[in-house]
Design a protein around this motif. Structure first.
Motif, PDB file in Angstrom:
ATOM      1  N   TYR A  54     -10.555   9.268   2.873  1.00  0.00           N
ATOM      2  CA  TYR A  54      -9.258   9.274   3.445  1.00  0.00           C
ATOM      3  C   TYR A  54      -8.327   8.297   3.299  1.00  0.00           C
ATOM      4  CZ  TYR A  54      -5.207  10.679   5.221  1.00  0.00           C
ATOM      5  OH  TYR A  54      -3.586  10.468   6.315  1.00  0.00           O
ATOM      6  N   GLU A  55      -8.645   7.194   4.009  1.00  0.00           N
ATOM      7  CA  GLU A  55      -8.179   5.601   3.575  1.00  0.00           C
ATOM      8  C   GLU A  55      -8.188   5.874   2.625  1.00  0.00           C
ATOM      9  OE1 GLU A  55      -9.645   3.270   6.590  1.00  0.00           O
ATOM     10  OE2 GLU A  55      -8.996   3.686   8.249  1.00  0.00           O
ATOM     11  N   ARG A  56      -9.051   5.557   1.076  1.00  0.00           N
ATOM     12  CA  ARG A  56      -8.531   5.273   0.169  1.00  0.00           C
ATOM     13  C   ARG A  56      -7.891   6.298  -0.325  1.00  0.00           C
ATOM     14  NH1 ARG A  56     -14.208   5.786  -0.587  1.00  0.00           N
ATOM     15  NH2 ARG A  56     -13.959   7.700  -1.598  1.00  0.00           N
ATOM     16  N   GLU A  57      -8.643   6.938  -0.296  1.00  0.00           N
ATOM     17  CA  GLU A  57      -7.942   8.395  -1.086  1.00  0.00           C
ATOM     18  C   GLU A  57      -6.387   9.054  -1.161  1.00  0.00           C
ATOM     19  OE1 GLU A  57      -8.783   9.446  -4.067  1.00  0.00           O
ATOM     20  OE2 GLU A  57     -10.408   8.297  -3.663  1.00  0.00           O
ATOM     21  N   PHE A  58      -5.851   8.365   0.030  1.00  0.00           N
ATOM     22  CA  PHE A  58      -4.161   9.162   0.573  1.00  0.00           C
ATOM     23  C   PHE A  58      -3.905   8.097   0.877  1.00  0.00           C
ATOM     24  CE2 PHE A  58      -7.047  12.918   0.235  1.00  0.00           C
ATOM     25  CZ  PHE A  58      -6.129  13.535  -0.414  1.00  0.00           C
ATOM     26  N   LEU A  59      -4.610   7.115   1.887  1.00  0.00           N
ATOM     27  CA  LEU A  59      -3.869   5.832   2.119  1.00  0.00           C
ATOM     28  C   LEU A  59      -3.962   4.605   1.668  1.00  0.00           C
ATOM     29  CD1 LEU A  59      -4.524   5.941   6.232  1.00  0.00           C
ATOM     30  CD2 LEU A  59      -2.570   7.081   4.520  1.00  0.00           C
ATOM     31  N   GLY A  60      -4.340   4.699   0.116  1.00  0.00           N
ATOM     32  CA  GLY A  60      -4.266   3.627  -0.926  1.00  0.00           C
ATOM     33  C   GLY A  60      -5.120   2.243  -0.018  1.00  0.00           C
ATOM     34  N   LYS A  61      -6.466   2.440   0.995  1.00  0.00           N
ATOM     35  CA  LYS A  61      -6.905   1.181   1.433  1.00  0.00           C
ATOM     36  C   LYS A  61      -8.020   0.824   0.678  1.00  0.00           C
ATOM     37  CE  LYS A  61      -4.917   1.957   5.785  1.00  0.00           C
ATOM     38  NZ  LYS A  61      -3.622   0.661   6.098  1.00  0.00           N
ATOM     39  N   GLU A  93       0.623  -1.226   0.104  1.00  0.00           N
ATOM     40  CA  GLU A  93      -0.269   0.291   0.255  1.00  0.00           C
ATOM     41  C   GLU A  93       0.980   1.410   0.057  1.00  0.00           C
ATOM     42  OE1 GLU A  93      -2.388  -0.349   3.443  1.00  0.00           O
ATOM     43  OE2 GLU A  93      -3.663  -2.107   2.344  1.00  0.00           O
ATOM     44  N   PHE A  94       0.698   2.095  -0.978  1.00  0.00           N
ATOM     45  CA  PHE A  94       1.127   3.253  -1.036  1.00  0.00           C
ATOM     46  C   PHE A  94       0.246   4.145  -0.587  1.00  0.00           C
ATOM     47  CE2 PHE A  94       4.967   3.199  -4.485  1.00  0.00           C
ATOM     48  CZ  PHE A  94       5.166   1.973  -3.787  1.00  0.00           C
ATOM     49  N   SER A  95       0.996   5.313   0.494  1.00  0.00           N
ATOM     50  CA  SER A  95       0.215   6.454   1.131  1.00  0.00           C
ATOM     51  C   SER A  95       0.769   7.598   0.401  1.00  0.00           C
ATOM     52  CB  SER A  95       0.148   6.479   2.708  1.00  0.00           C
ATOM     53  OG  SER A  95       1.606   6.790   2.892  1.00  0.00           O
ATOM     54  N   VAL A  96      -0.152   8.613   0.209  1.00  0.00           N
ATOM     55  CA  VAL A  96       0.266  10.073   0.756  1.00  0.00           C
ATOM     56  C   VAL A  96       1.372  10.932   0.788  1.00  0.00           C
ATOM     57  CG1 VAL A  96       0.312  12.278  -0.061  1.00  0.00           C
ATOM     58  CG2 VAL A  96      -1.505  10.635  -1.243  1.00  0.00           C
ATOM     59  N   VAL A 123       2.301  15.802   0.986  1.00  0.00           N
ATOM     60  CA  VAL A 123       1.943  15.266   2.618  1.00  0.00           C
ATOM     61  C   VAL A 123       1.666  16.330   3.489  1.00  0.00           C
ATOM     62  CG1 VAL A 123       3.403  14.538   4.196  1.00  0.00           C
ATOM     63  CG2 VAL A 123       4.231  14.128   2.483  1.00  0.00           C
ATOM     64  N   GLU A 124       1.839  17.261   3.043  1.00  0.00           N
ATOM     65  CA  GLU A 124       0.591  18.509   3.799  1.00  0.00           C
ATOM     66  C   GLU A 124      -0.361  17.970   3.226  1.00  0.00           C
ATOM     67  OE1 GLU A 124       2.220  19.562   6.757  1.00  0.00           O
ATOM     68  OE2 GLU A 124       3.792  19.229   6.578  1.00  0.00           O
ATOM     69  N   GLU A 125      -1.178  18.119   2.134  1.00  0.00           N
ATOM     70  CA  GLU A 125      -2.178  17.980   2.121  1.00  0.00           C
ATOM     71  C   GLU A 125      -2.902  16.963   2.178  1.00  0.00           C
ATOM     72  OE1 GLU A 125      -5.509  19.394   0.422  1.00  0.00           O
ATOM     73  OE2 GLU A 125      -4.006  20.189  -0.069  1.00  0.00           O
ATOM     74  N   ALA A 126      -1.567  15.930   2.861  1.00  0.00           N
ATOM     75  CA  ALA A 126      -2.525  14.548   3.071  1.00  0.00           C
ATOM     76  C   ALA A 126      -3.270  14.544   4.955  1.00  0.00           C
ATOM     77  CB  ALA A 126      -1.470  13.521   2.872  1.00  0.00           C
ATOM     78  N   LYS A 127      -2.179  15.668   4.862  1.00  0.00           N
ATOM     79  CA  LYS A 127      -1.987  15.698   6.603  1.00  0.00           C
ATOM     80  C   LYS A 127      -3.850  16.834   7.227  1.00  0.00           C
ATOM     81  CE  LYS A 127       2.608  15.062   8.406  1.00  0.00           C
ATOM     82  NZ  LYS A 127       3.712  16.245   8.750  1.00  0.00           N
TER      83      LYS A 127
END
Length: 492
Positions: free
Chosen positions: A255-262, A227-230, A240-244
């Motif tokens: 959030y988990e789908r779009e930024f953490l790849g879950k 899994e690749f996260s932003v 990274v700041e945008e993800a936070k």
């Protein structure tokens, strides 16, 4: 000693020279992988690798370099074989995306890595590709049309946005091509990269079931999953700041789908596309000719037996026309003098219901719960065309969701048990379909068994000889907004 994407240490061996000659963008002076990309590159000995990624988490950037590194390794192995003993004259690789336009990003990244002096862009048989001066060709193909993914075999592939591709393209045709070639003892390989779809994107269910889940389990020692996260894309600090920031603003699932790849955990009702006002009819207008099927789910203990009759018409529309079933329903008649009906009017046995339905509807095949071969044999000996169903739970759920979404299934209002189950059946706390409350749904799923691969496109192939109009049902209903009572008039 530092280990980079191509295994470079203090000295450069022949394998690395080949890699950097063909793909100078792999050199550590030009490519510095993030930690999550480094772990991905460390799985090069796995045949099938899946990267589930947040949006803009660096999956395409890393996958292009892994793709090129694997090709370089294959070239080294291939050139090490005496020319007279090579099993094929050259190496062939595919980059596949849902559409040809979506292969553009992958092509751009590969060309950034490749040495422009060693390849030329060339279209062969209407397929765009990179033809190298060594015996290698990379082709860019669409996964939209399954039959376009045919050849005599390929040595490797990269499927980008794989969850959006059609199942038959990836699991059927592409996988067959990967089984056709080996370099010595090394089989062909495939990289799958994708961003998880939203929970209501049922069409991607096949990918999670058939590709992601085996990769999570490391099936047969051939699969690996990452899994690749932003947040892990440290090469782009602004992302990274945008993800936070997004973590504070978005709901957890998004959030988990779009930024953490879950992948989203399934919750709520299974058939959210089922609309009783739209999909329940009073009088059908079925496009002839039709094929009739019956599905049977055998009851256990307090669970009822359930029977469903389905007609498939010339437009590829399924019409559920009748149902039967109850608790303590015997399989076959115990005597020739016994009544086919109970005092309350219900059929006494599965055989009685089957006999009655076959006299009313053009049923050609009966598919039954495969766990009870003893009952199947009893019905078969009684002369009924019944066999054990061969449909997977996940595939048939996906198919039903597709049928409801595209308005290609309608249910007679008298099928009250099926209608009730469709409106109530949900997922449990683990995200799996709940046990129980699905007996008539199971019978309906079993009735699809004769069709084979469960997809609308295959249905049209299945009814070859009929004049199918795939969009007609949806267009008519959406345009005039008909109620269930008025449904039959819409097809005149």
């Amino acid at each position: 000693m530092m280990v980079y994407v191509c295994g470079v240490g203090d000295k450069m061996n022949k394998k690395q020279k080949i890699a950097y000659t063909l793909f100078p963008g792999l050199h550590p002076s030009k490519y510095k992988p993030t930690d999550q990309a480094r772990r991905f590159h460390g799985a090069r000995d796995y045949r099938f690798v899946v990267v589930s990624s947040g949006s803009r988490a660096g999956k395409t950037y890393a996958a292009a370099r892994e793709f090129c590194a694997r090709i370089a390794r294959d070239v080294y192995r291939f050139l090490s074989i005496p020319k007279s003993k090579r099993p094929f004259p050259s190496l062939l690789y595919w980059v596949v995306a849902p559409t040809k336009d979506l292969t553009t990003k992958a092509e751009e990244e590969i060309r950034r890595v490749a040495n422009p002096s060693f390849y030329r862009m060339q279209t062969m048989n209407d397929v765009r590709g990179m033809t190298f001066t060594v015996p290698v060709r990379i082709e860019f193909r669409s996964g939209y049309i399954p039959d376009a993914l045919r050849s005599f075999g390929i040595n490797g592939a990269w499927v980008d946005e794989a969850a959006v591709c059609k199942e038959r393209s990836i699991v059927g045709n592409l996988r067959s091509r990967l089984n056709d070639r080996r370099i010595g003892d090394t089989p062909a390989w495939c990289l799958y990269t994708t961003t998880p779809p939203s929970d209501d994107s049922f069409s991607a269910g096949w990918f999670e079931r058939k590709i992601v889940n085996p990769a999570r389990k490391g099936l047969n020692g051939e699969y690996a999953y990452f899994e690749f996260s932003v947040i892990g894309n440290t090469a782009c600090p602004h992302l990274v700041e945008e993800a936070k920031k997004a973590e504070r603003e978005l709901d957890r699932e998004t959030y988990e789908r779009e930024f953490l790849g879950k992948w989203p955990r399934k919750t709520g009702l299974v058939f959210t596309q089922f609309d009783e006002q739209r999909h329940v009819y009073v009088r059908p207008m079925i496009a002839e000719p039709v094929i009739g099927y019956m599905g049977i789910d055998f009851g256990f203990g307090n669970s009822p037996s359930a029977i469903v009759v389905v007609l498939l018409d010339a437009n590829g529309v399924f019409w559920v026309v009748d149902e039967a079933g109850h608790r303590n329903m015997l399989p076959v008649r115990t005597s020739t003098s016994s009544s086919p009906r109970l005092d309350d009017g219900r059929y006494a046995t599965i055989e009685d219901a089957t006999s009655a339905f076959m006299s009313i509807y053009p049923v050609s095949e009966i598919s039954a719960d495969p766990s009870r071969n003893d009952i199947i044999e009893l019905l078969a000996r009684a002369g009924y065309p019944v066999t054990g169903a061969s449909v997977g739970l996940g595939a048939s759920i996906d198919f039903l969701q597709e049928l409801f979404k595209e308005n290609h299934i309608f249910i007679n209002e008298k099928c009250k048990n099926l209608i009730r189950e469709l409106g109530r059946w949900g997922y449990d706390n683990s995200g799996s379909p709940q046990r129980g409350g699905d007996h008539w749904i199971d019978a309906l799923r079993y009735s699809f068994s004769p069709i084979g691969a469960l997809s609308l496109s295959n249905v049209y192939d299945f009814i070859n000889g009929f004049h199918a109009h795939p969009a007609s049902t949806t267009e008519v209903i959406d345009e005039v907004g008909l109620t269930a009572v008025e449904l039959d008039a819409a097809f005149m």
